[in-house]
Design a protein around this motif. Structure first.
Motif, PDB file in Angstrom:
ATOM      1  N   MET A  30      -2.750 -12.110  19.495  1.00  0.00           N
ATOM      2  CA  MET A  30      -3.562 -12.777  18.867  1.00  0.00           C
ATOM      3  C   MET A  30      -4.671 -12.533  18.196  1.00  0.00           C
ATOM      4  O   MET A  30      -5.540 -11.750  16.998  1.00  0.00           O
ATOM      5  N   VAL A  31      -4.434 -10.536  18.755  1.00  0.00           N
ATOM      6  CA  VAL A  31      -6.517  -9.623  18.080  1.00  0.00           C
ATOM      7  C   VAL A  31      -5.678  -8.672  17.437  1.00  0.00           C
ATOM      8  O   VAL A  31      -6.515  -8.456  16.405  1.00  0.00           O
ATOM      9  N   ASP A  32      -4.142  -8.637  17.516  1.00  0.00           N
ATOM     10  CA  ASP A  32      -3.454  -7.949  16.621  1.00  0.00           C
ATOM     11  C   ASP A  32      -3.696  -8.136  15.545  1.00  0.00           C
ATOM     12  O   ASP A  32      -3.711  -7.867  14.520  1.00  0.00           O
ATOM     13  N   VAL A  33      -3.435  -9.402  15.812  1.00  0.00           N
ATOM     14  CA  VAL A  33      -3.518 -10.454  14.447  1.00  0.00           C
ATOM     15  C   VAL A  33      -3.905 -10.927  13.458  1.00  0.00           C
ATOM     16  O   VAL A  33      -4.040 -10.459  12.218  1.00  0.00           O
ATOM     17  N   ALA A  34      -5.182 -10.861  13.821  1.00  0.00           N
ATOM     18  CA  ALA A  34      -6.535 -10.742  13.580  1.00  0.00           C
ATOM     19  C   ALA A  34      -6.556  -9.379  12.890  1.00  0.00           C
ATOM     20  O   ALA A  34      -7.319  -9.400  11.752  1.00  0.00           O
ATOM     21  N   LEU A  35      -6.581  -8.125  13.377  1.00  0.00           N
ATOM     22  CA  LEU A  35      -6.811  -7.198  12.621  1.00  0.00           C
ATOM     23  C   LEU A  35      -5.695  -7.065  11.351  1.00  0.00           C
ATOM     24  O   LEU A  35      -6.104  -6.626  10.624  1.00  0.00           O
ATOM     25  N   GLN A  36      -4.828  -7.337  11.687  1.00  0.00           N
ATOM     26  CA  GLN A  36      -3.658  -7.309  10.436  1.00  0.00           C
ATOM     27  C   GLN A  36      -3.986  -8.136   9.192  1.00  0.00           C
ATOM     28  O   GLN A  36      -3.630  -7.500   8.398  1.00  0.00           O
ATOM     29  N   LEU A  37      -4.767  -9.405   9.823  1.00  0.00           N
ATOM     30  CA  LEU A  37      -4.795  -9.830   8.604  1.00  0.00           C
ATOM     31  C   LEU A  37      -6.108  -9.743   7.653  1.00  0.00           C
ATOM     32  O   LEU A  37      -6.429  -9.470   6.460  1.00  0.00           O
ATOM     33  N   ILE A  38      -6.578  -9.137   8.092  1.00  0.00           N
ATOM     34  CA  ILE A  38      -7.834  -8.068   7.965  1.00  0.00           C
ATOM     35  C   ILE A  38      -7.531  -7.129   6.785  1.00  0.00           C
ATOM     36  O   ILE A  38      -8.442  -7.198   5.699  1.00  0.00           O
ATOM     37  N   VAL A  41      -5.897  -8.506   4.191  1.00  0.00           N
ATOM     38  CA  VAL A  41      -6.792  -9.533   2.847  1.00  0.00           C
ATOM     39  C   VAL A  41      -7.217  -8.373   1.836  1.00  0.00           C
ATOM     40  O   VAL A  41      -7.573  -8.362   0.864  1.00  0.00           O
ATOM     41  N   ILE A  42      -8.015  -7.319   2.392  1.00  0.00           N
ATOM     42  CA  ILE A  42      -8.270  -6.563   1.784  1.00  0.00           C
ATOM     43  C   ILE A  42      -7.192  -5.481   0.980  1.00  0.00           C
ATOM     44  O   ILE A  42      -7.365  -5.578  -0.355  1.00  0.00           O
ATOM     45  N   ALA A  43      -6.076  -5.145   1.678  1.00  0.00           N
ATOM     46  CA  ALA A  43      -4.523  -5.123   0.606  1.00  0.00           C
ATOM     47  C   ALA A  43      -4.476  -6.098  -0.693  1.00  0.00           C
ATOM     48  O   ALA A  43      -4.832  -5.493  -1.734  1.00  0.00           O
ATOM     49  N   MET A  44      -4.868  -7.310  -0.586  1.00  0.00           N
ATOM     50  CA  MET A  44      -4.833  -8.346  -1.429  1.00  0.00           C
ATOM     51  C   MET A  44      -5.764  -8.279  -2.476  1.00  0.00           C
ATOM     52  O   MET A  44      -5.452  -8.463  -4.035  1.00  0.00           O
ATOM     53  N   LEU A  69       5.057  -3.155   5.119  1.00  0.00           N
ATOM     54  CA  LEU A  69       3.779  -2.447   6.074  1.00  0.00           C
ATOM     55  C   LEU A  69       2.682  -2.680   7.291  1.00  0.00           C
ATOM     56  O   LEU A  69       2.760  -1.735   8.468  1.00  0.00           O
ATOM     57  N   ILE A  70       2.171  -3.547   7.076  1.00  0.00           N
ATOM     58  CA  ILE A  70       1.145  -3.952   7.904  1.00  0.00           C
ATOM     59  C   ILE A  70       1.518  -4.633   9.155  1.00  0.00           C
ATOM     60  O   ILE A  70       1.038  -4.175   9.995  1.00  0.00           O
TER      61      ILE A  70
END
Length: 293
Positions: A30-38, A41-44, A69-70
């Motif tokens: 969950m911690v890793d997925v939260a960081l990946q989503l952040i 979102v910046i990439a989007m 890649l993310i």
């Protein structure tokens, strides 16, 4: 609930490790997925500007490449550079290792990352259902990526093991002081210490059999058989306690007691009689003659 797992190294050495199960691995995920989503979102937000001022097909292609890649590159890069830890695993005290206990390399991290994206979690994993079912069915909590890569997630943060205190049985103090312990191997001494620390956890018959075997090995190494009527655990405790006492004496030499040294300068004509030196007080026994534990 975590449990100990036995790993066998290439040298046939059994390693006792604590395998991470679904709960701790899920929190790290969950911690890793939260960081990946952040990051996603910046990439989007950045790619949306490309779609506005450029080609939408190019923006969609860049988005798919960035997504892969993310979701794949993040765990692969972190597990390769940090020897098996992502940011989530660092926070939960977890690490990915090979099934023989060694550190993972790039190929292991790449297989785990690809399997995690396509099988365990996202593409075909039904948002992690495959990983959860596989982890629940695995005795060590391994998912499909772990089986393909030959890896295992273990806990690094465990309660510090208590070092058992080995006391000298008072009845064997003088006997132990006469022993020659220079030929006692370090690995055998470690095995004896571990046995004495776990005696209370063993069945009485198993503890007696194991203690007898270790006592015979120690007796063969130092050339001093077990005295008649002395239990194996007491014999082993006396040997280790005497070995520890001698090691400490090398680091901290005992205080020398004796009469004062004669001075070279002239003494008074009628010196007062010096009080005789007092012998050092006898130390109380370190431990009563009772079974360990």
């Amino acid at each position: 609930m975590e449990q100990e797992s036995e790993l066998v190294t290439g040298e046939a050495v059994v390693l006792d490790v604590r395998a991470a199960k679904l709960a701790s691995r899920g929190l790290a995920m969950m911690v890793d997925v939260a960081l990946q989503l952040i990051v996603l979102v910046i990439a989007m937000l950045v790619l949306s500007q490309v779609a506005v001022f450029g080609d939408e097909a190019l923006a969609l292609t860049l988005f798919l490449v960035t997504l892969v890649l993310i979701m794949v590159g993040y765990p692969v890069i972190f597990e390769t550079l940090s020897r098996g830890r992502t940011l989530g695993k660092m926070a939960l005290g977890l690490r990915v290792v090979r099934t023989d206990g060694g550190p993972v390399r790039f190929r292991h991290a790449l297989v785990r990352g690809l399997a995690g994206f396509f099988i365990d979690f996202w593409a075909l994993g039904m948002l992690g259902v495959v990983a959860v079912v596989t982890s629940l069915l695995s005795p060590n909590g391994r998912r499909v990526g772990d089986y393909l890569a030959g890896t295992l997630v273990v806990r690094e943060r465990m309660p510090a093991a208590r070092t058992p205190y080995v006391g000298m049985p008072p009845q064997l103090t003088y006997w132990a002081s006469q022993l020659d312990l220079t030929r006692l191997p370090n690995d055998l001494a470690l095995a004896v210490r571990q046995y004495l620390g776990r005696t209370s956890e063993l069945r009485p018959e198993a503890a007696e059999a194991l203690g007898y075997g270790l006592a015979q090995q120690v007796a063969a190494a130092i050339g001093a058989p077990v005295p008649p009527g002395v239990p194996s655990w007491a014999y082993l405790s006396a040997v280790l306690a005497e070995r520890r006492r001698r090691d400490q004496a090398k680091v901290q030499p005992a205080v020398q007691y004796g009469p004062p040294v004669a001075q070279s300068y002239p003494q008074p004509a009628a010196p007062a009689p010096a009080a005789p030196p007092q012998p050092p007080a006898e130390r109380a026994p370190e431990n009563p003659f009772a079974p360990p534990g």
